[in-house]
Enzyme design. Structure first.
Site, PDB file in Angstrom:
ATOM      1  N   MET A  47       0.825  -1.209   0.000  1.00 53.04           N
ATOM      2  CA  MET A  47       0.000   0.000   0.000  1.00 53.04           C
ATOM      3  C   MET A  47       0.863   1.266   0.000  1.00 53.04           C
ATOM      4  SD  MET A  47      -2.751  -1.491   2.770  1.00 53.04           S
ATOM      5  CE  MET A  47      -1.481  -2.284   3.752  1.00 53.04           C
ATOM      6  N   THR A 106      -0.448   6.215   5.739  1.00 54.61           N
ATOM      7  CA  THR A 106      -1.869   6.527   5.662  1.00 54.61           C
ATOM      8  C   THR A 106      -2.739   5.491   6.359  1.00 54.61           C
ATOM      9  OG1 THR A 106      -1.616   7.764   3.600  1.00 54.61           O
ATOM     10  CG2 THR A 106      -3.809   6.876   4.068  1.00 54.61           C
ATOM     11  N   CYS A 138       4.890  10.049   3.813  1.00 56.27           N
ATOM     12  CA  CYS A 138       4.349   8.953   3.018  1.00 56.27           C
ATOM     13  C   CYS A 138       5.548   8.101   2.651  1.00 56.27           C
ATOM     14  CB  CYS A 138       3.624   9.463   1.777  1.00 56.27           C
ATOM     15  SG  CYS A 138       3.018   8.136   0.714  1.00 56.27           S
ATOM     16  N   THR A 155       3.025   1.573   5.590  1.00 54.34           N
ATOM     17  CA  THR A 155       2.332   2.701   4.993  1.00 54.34           C
ATOM     18  C   THR A 155       1.987   3.657   6.121  1.00 54.34           C
ATOM     19  OG1 THR A 155       0.149   3.388   4.168  1.00 54.34           O
ATOM     20  CG2 THR A 155       0.324   1.169   5.005  1.00 54.34           C
TER      21      THR A 155
END
Length: 230
Positions: free
Chosen positions: A10, A85, A196, A83
């Site tokens: 992801m 997020t 990110c 990841t």
């Protein structure tokens, strides 16, 4: 050595960085032919991204929880969610899971505080920059993030999804990111979080004027520490 369970995909681009960095760090730490003991579950990102866009975080949480449980059953001793997020769903992911999750925001905040810094700029997906699951956790740890303006947040997000998650690296996008980073410095940032796991594909300590904290590298180093802790 504890087995590190990595829930990734992801995007796939970031998970490749995790694998390479974890192997490098373990070899550096123990020498010789050593490498980390890993279990990797790499998801198809397209359905996850569609759930993000639709705001169906509940469905995404159920998927992450099923995968975390599978990694625990497979023998993982600690979990790493590769990841930033999707840490929005950390609690949902860990429901009924007994092994620890190494939270990426906690590791990042600790690294920033250890460096004596307190006001990092944050470049990440719009979800991470604009929703409190990440920034509130930084603030709770005594780190006060500086965010790009709305236009810069939108462009940061676009480049992540349309380019970096697809392994597309463009010089003009690098220049855009450098410009956003410098505007954060002008707004008072004393450092920069590459918030990110793909942002480090464009920004490094070599093209940013303040200390850079790459969450992928920080997360990997903390995972190795935890895997080797007695």
């Amino acid at each position: 050595m504890k087995t590190i369970g990595i829930l990734g995909g992801m995007s796939a681009a970031s998970t490749q960085l995790y694998y390479r960095e974890l192997c490098r760090l373990m070899r550096e730490r123990l020498g010789g032919l050593h490498s980390p003991e890993l279990l990797i579950r790499s998801l198809d990102f397209a359905p996850i991204a569609a759930l993000q866009a639709a705001g169906d975080w509940a469905a995404a949480g159920r998927i992450l929880n099923a995968e975390a449980r599978a990694l625990e059953r497979g023998g993982a001793g600690i979990l790493v969610l590769a990841t930033n997020t999707m840490h929005k769903l950390a609690d949902e992911m860990m429901a009924g899971v007994s092994i620890p999750l190494l939270h990426i925001a906690d590791a990042t905040a600790a690294a920033i505080r250890a460096a004596g810094l307190r006001r990092p700029g944050l470049m990440a997906t719009a979800f991470t920059m604009e929703q409190g699951f990440y920034t509130d956790r930084l603030r709770a740890a005594g780190v006060m993030p500086v965010l790009p303006d709305a236009a810069d947040r939108a462009e940061t997000h676009r480049i992540i999804y349309e380019e970096l998650c697809r392994d597309i690296i463009r010089d003009d996008s690098r220049s855009v990111y450098v410009g956003i980073a410098e505007r954060l410095v002008q707004a008072g940032a004393d450092s920069l979080i590459l918030g990110c796991t793909e942002v480090g594909m464009l920004l490094t300590a070599g093209n940013v004027s303040v200390p850079v904290f790459d969450t992928t590298l920080i997360h990997c180093a903390a995972a190795i520490d935890l895997a080797l802790a007695r």
